[in-house]
Design a protein around this motif. Structure first.
Motif, mmCIF file in Angstrom:
data_model
loop_
_atom_site.group_PDB
_atom_site.id
_atom_site.type_symbol
_atom_site.label_atom_id
_atom_site.label_comp_id
_atom_site.label_asym_id
_atom_site.label_seq_id
_atom_site.Cartn_x
_atom_site.Cartn_y
_atom_site.Cartn_z
ATOM 1 N N LEU A 14 0.827 -1.207 0.000
ATOM 2 C CA LEU A 14 0.000 0.000 0.000
ATOM 3 C C LEU A 14 0.859 1.254 0.000
ATOM 4 O O LEU A 14 0.558 2.228 -0.712
ATOM 5 C CB LEU A 14 -0.935 -0.003 1.207
ATOM 6 C CG LEU A 14 -2.009 -1.091 1.211
ATOM 7 C CD1 LEU A 14 -2.772 -1.072 2.537
ATOM 8 C CD2 LEU A 14 -2.974 -0.931 0.044
ATOM 9 N N ALA B 232 2.449 1.655 -3.418
ATOM 10 C CA ALA B 232 1.481 2.094 -4.430
ATOM 11 C C ALA B 232 1.105 3.563 -4.273
ATOM 12 O O ALA B 232 0.458 4.134 -5.155
ATOM 13 C CB ALA B 232 0.225 1.231 -4.356
ATOM 14 N N VAL C 48 -0.988 4.932 -2.028
ATOM 15 C CA VAL C 48 -2.415 5.147 -1.764
ATOM 16 C C VAL C 48 -2.699 5.506 -0.311
ATOM 17 O O VAL C 48 -3.864 5.646 0.079
ATOM 18 C CB VAL C 48 -3.250 3.899 -2.146
ATOM 19 C CG1 VAL C 48 -3.075 3.581 -3.614
ATOM 20 C CG2 VAL C 48 -2.880 2.696 -1.278
ATOM 21 N N SER D 215 -7.097 6.668 2.563
ATOM 22 C CA SER D 215 -6.645 6.980 1.203
ATOM 23 C C SER D 215 -7.332 8.252 0.721
ATOM 24 O O SER D 215 -8.565 8.352 0.759
ATOM 25 C CB SER D 215 -6.969 5.811 0.284
ATOM 26 O OG SER D 215 -6.335 4.624 0.748
ATOM 27 N N VAL E 167 -6.084 -0.436 -3.656
ATOM 28 C CA VAL E 167 -5.408 0.344 -4.698
ATOM 29 C C VAL E 167 -6.371 0.652 -5.843
ATOM 30 O O VAL E 167 -6.433 1.782 -6.335
ATOM 31 C CB VAL E 167 -4.171 -0.411 -5.213
ATOM 32 C CG1 VAL E 167 -3.540 0.339 -6.398
ATOM 33 C CG2 VAL E 167 -3.138 -0.575 -4.099
#
Length: 221
Positions: free
Chosen positions: A21, A24, A26, A102, A183
């Motif tokens: 996470l 990525a 996010v 997020s 994601v």
């Protein structure tokens, strides 16, 4: 498999999901999140109050009743045991849960707006419908937990919910699949917001879900 092996395996899966996470991009600026994995019908593994630089031995084993059985939890994580337990109770097939702040998904939560499913990754990673909004309640409170349970009952096929004025809650068969969906949802929320500036996002054509499933089946066969 013995209990120690299962715990070790699940802990390593949660650590890998948390790392994914962050990689990525996010996560919120604070990096706040909590992740859990089902151990059996009565226990789960839960992150201890932080996830940046998480190590397997830092995860706590807790009962669905809220009792800490092994390890330690900060108060911020102890507050949300009931939230995770409610999802596991409602969805016996769920093996892992991830809650994040997020940014783009949280924008929909703050606006009390369901996030439409208009990107193929959401279809492919398990959310072939709008992400519904759970009415606001104080973090970890009975009001909040009841709200989650009510939405899960009314939406039996959703794999995610938006927590009003709070963030995103995603659940799936294992930690990796759940992280992939986090994601996909965050990217979809970003795309929705960006599309609004050029006329707005457009729904999939009829039959899109079936077409994606057929494409996946062809590759898998």
């Amino acid at each position: 498999m013995n209990d120690a092996y299962v715990r070790k395996e699940r802990a390593e899966q949660l650590v890998a999901a948390a790392e994914g996470l962050f990689a990525a991009g996010v996560m919120s600026h604070s990096g706040h999140a909590n992740l859990s994995a089902r151990l059996d019908g009565e226990r789960l593994l839960l992150t201890p109050g932080f996830v940046r630089g998480l190590r397997p031995e830092q995860l706590a084993t807790v009962g669905f009743d809220g009792q800490v059985l092994e390890g330690e939890l900060q108060s911020v994580s102890a507050e949300i045991i009931a939230m995770h337990s409610a999802v596991y109770a409602a969805r016996p097939h769920v093996g892992a849960i991830i809650h994040t702040h997020s940014p783009a998904a949280t924008a929909f939560a703050v606006a009390h707006r369901p996030l439409p499913c208009r990107t193929e990754p959401m279809l492919r990673f398990g959310q072939a419908e709008d992400v519904p909004v759970v009415p606001w309640g104080p973090r970890g409170s009975d009001v909040s937990v009841r709200g989650i349970a009510d939405v899960l009952e009314r939406r039996p096929t959703t794999a995610a919910v938006l927590l009003a004025n709070h963030g995103l809650l995603v659940f799936g068969p294992d930690a990796a699949a759940t992280a992939h969906l986090v994601v996909a949802i965050e990217e979809s929320a970003e795309a929705e917001i960006a599309a609004a500036a050029i006329g707005g996002a457009v729904d999939f054509p009829p039959g899109a879900q079936e077409a994606v499933r057929a494409a996946i089946a062809r590759v898998a066969s």
